[in-house]
Motif scaffolding. Structure first.
Motif, PDB file in Angstrom:
ATOM      1  N   GLU A 153     111.482  11.672  43.088  1.00  0.00           N
ATOM      2  CA  GLU A 153     110.893  10.607  42.101  1.00  0.00           C
ATOM      3  C   GLU A 153     111.786  10.665  40.796  1.00  0.00           C
ATOM      4  OE1 GLU A 153     106.700   9.239  42.908  1.00  0.00           O
ATOM      5  OE2 GLU A 153     106.711  11.497  42.486  1.00  0.00           O
ATOM      6  N   ALA A 154     112.058   9.537  40.331  1.00  0.00           N
ATOM      7  CA  ALA A 154     112.233   9.420  38.849  1.00  0.00           C
ATOM      8  C   ALA A 154     111.597   8.623  38.117  1.00  0.00           C
ATOM      9  CB  ALA A 154     113.827   9.123  38.904  1.00  0.00           C
ATOM     10  N   PHE A 155     111.165   8.853  36.921  1.00  0.00           N
ATOM     11  CA  PHE A 155     110.397   7.982  36.085  1.00  0.00           C
ATOM     12  C   PHE A 155     111.493   7.756  34.981  1.00  0.00           C
ATOM     13  CE2 PHE A 155     107.427  10.702  38.496  1.00  0.00           C
ATOM     14  CZ  PHE A 155     106.440   9.721  38.848  1.00  0.00           C
ATOM     15  N   TYR A 156     111.614   6.618  34.790  1.00  0.00           N
ATOM     16  CA  TYR A 156     112.623   6.090  33.444  1.00  0.00           C
ATOM     17  C   TYR A 156     111.388   5.148  32.583  1.00  0.00           C
ATOM     18  CZ  TYR A 156     115.740   3.524  30.461  1.00  0.00           C
ATOM     19  OH  TYR A 156     116.440   3.113  29.299  1.00  0.00           O
ATOM     20  N   VAL A 157     111.414   5.800  31.372  1.00  0.00           N
ATOM     21  CA  VAL A 157     110.283   5.532  30.366  1.00  0.00           C
ATOM     22  C   VAL A 157     110.981   4.363  29.523  1.00  0.00           C
ATOM     23  CG1 VAL A 157     108.906   6.162  28.583  1.00  0.00           C
ATOM     24  CG2 VAL A 157     109.396   7.698  30.297  1.00  0.00           C
ATOM     25  N   LEU A 158     110.229   3.129  29.842  1.00  0.00           N
ATOM     26  CA  LEU A 158     110.909   1.857  29.027  1.00  0.00           C
ATOM     27  C   LEU A 158     110.353   1.851  27.617  1.00  0.00           C
ATOM     28  CD1 LEU A 158     110.251  -0.559  32.146  1.00  0.00           C
ATOM     29  CD2 LEU A 158     112.470   0.375  31.546  1.00  0.00           C
ATOM     30  N   SER A 159     109.169   2.135  27.456  1.00  0.00           N
ATOM     31  CA  SER A 159     108.593   2.189  26.177  1.00  0.00           C
ATOM     32  C   SER A 159     107.323   3.026  25.962  1.00  0.00           C
ATOM     33  CB  SER A 159     107.975   0.697  25.692  1.00  0.00           C
ATOM     34  OG  SER A 159     106.923   0.269  26.536  1.00  0.00           O
ATOM     35  N   GLY A 160     107.028   3.699  24.911  1.00  0.00           N
ATOM     36  CA  GLY A 160     106.083   4.450  25.043  1.00  0.00           C
ATOM     37  C   GLY A 160     106.631   6.142  25.135  1.00  0.00           C
ATOM     38  N   GLU A 161     105.414   6.849  25.341  1.00  0.00           N
ATOM     39  CA  GLU A 161     105.967   8.230  25.706  1.00  0.00           C
ATOM     40  C   GLU A 161     104.973   8.739  26.811  1.00  0.00           C
ATOM     41  OE1 GLU A 161     107.077  11.548  22.830  1.00  0.00           O
ATOM     42  OE2 GLU A 161     105.012  12.167  23.325  1.00  0.00           O
ATOM     43  N   LEU A 162     105.579   8.984  28.079  1.00  0.00           N
ATOM     44  CA  LEU A 162     104.975   9.400  29.246  1.00  0.00           C
ATOM     45  C   LEU A 162     104.732  11.192  29.252  1.00  0.00           C
ATOM     46  CD1 LEU A 162     104.061   8.500  32.227  1.00  0.00           C
ATOM     47  CD2 LEU A 162     106.286   9.351  32.876  1.00  0.00           C
ATOM     48  N   ALA A 163     103.378  11.391  29.655  1.00  0.00           N
ATOM     49  CA  ALA A 163     103.209  12.899  29.603  1.00  0.00           C
ATOM     50  C   ALA A 163     103.347  13.026  31.295  1.00  0.00           C
ATOM     51  CB  ALA A 163     101.555  13.066  29.096  1.00  0.00           C
ATOM     52  N   VAL A 164     103.659  14.187  31.677  1.00  0.00           N
ATOM     53  CA  VAL A 164     103.527  14.523  33.036  1.00  0.00           C
ATOM     54  C   VAL A 164     103.158  16.069  33.195  1.00  0.00           C
ATOM     55  CG1 VAL A 164     104.992  14.764  35.290  1.00  0.00           C
ATOM     56  CG2 VAL A 164     105.872  12.876  33.667  1.00  0.00           C
ATOM     57  N   GLU A 165     102.150  16.258  33.848  1.00  0.00           N
ATOM     58  CA  GLU A 165     101.555  17.355  33.938  1.00  0.00           C
ATOM     59  C   GLU A 165     102.156  18.028  35.227  1.00  0.00           C
ATOM     60  OE1 GLU A 165      97.046  19.310  35.205  1.00  0.00           O
ATOM     61  OE2 GLU A 165      97.249  17.354  34.760  1.00  0.00           O
ATOM     62  N   THR A 166     102.529  19.379  35.153  1.00  0.00           N
ATOM     63  CA  THR A 166     103.072  20.152  36.308  1.00  0.00           C
ATOM     64  C   THR A 166     102.197  21.208  36.265  1.00  0.00           C
ATOM     65  OG1 THR A 166     104.933  21.292  35.007  1.00  0.00           O
ATOM     66  CG2 THR A 166     105.290  18.956  36.040  1.00  0.00           C
TER      67      THR A 166
END
Length: 134
Positions: free
Chosen positions: A58-71
């Motif tokens: 999977e790849a998440f391209y952030v278009l706007s804002g800020e994404l948090a990713v918990e691992t």
């Protein structure tokens, strides 16, 4: 030859999701990878659950804002214009923190296109996050 132009805003959001998800795979006629656009308000998560994929990258391209990713090891903060990539077998939960000032918009791509390879992830320490199967 096969060419298609898809306006993501013309695609109906999927029902019963924790945030707005517009599935672009089918409207674009894609067969080798999956593509979705997400818009998550503060406090909303993107997937149905903290999960991992058996086969899919999977790849998440952030278009706007800020994404948090918990691992399991840490929580990543991914600003607009950057990509967060996840290998098969590695658990994650992408979300927009409750204290965020704006929505986050993300283009998510997964390959190979699969059905049913998302598996719930349960950490050793329960943090109260609801974890459902996808």
């Amino acid at each position: 030859m096969g060419y298609r132009v898809v306006d993501p805003d013309s695609v109906e959001p999927a029902p019963d999701r924790p945030c707005e998800m517009r599935g672009l795979t089918e409207p674009a006629g894609l067969s080798e990878f999956a593509m979705n656009r997400y818009r998550a308000a503060p406090g909303e998560q993107i997937p149905l659950a903290y999960h991992y994929h058996e086969e899919q990258e999977e790849a998440f391209y952030v278009l706007s804002g800020e994404l948090a990713v918990e691992t399991p090891g840490e929580t990543y903060e991914v600003p607009a214009g950057q990509v967060f990539a996840v290998d098969p077998g590695d658990p994650q939960r992408a979300y927009n923190p409750a204290d965020a000032e704006e929505a986050v918009e993300v283009l998510a791509i997964g390959a190979p296109q699969t059905t049913g390879d998302a598996k719930p992830y349960e950490s050793a320490e329960s943090d109260g996050v609801e974890r459902l199967t996808e």
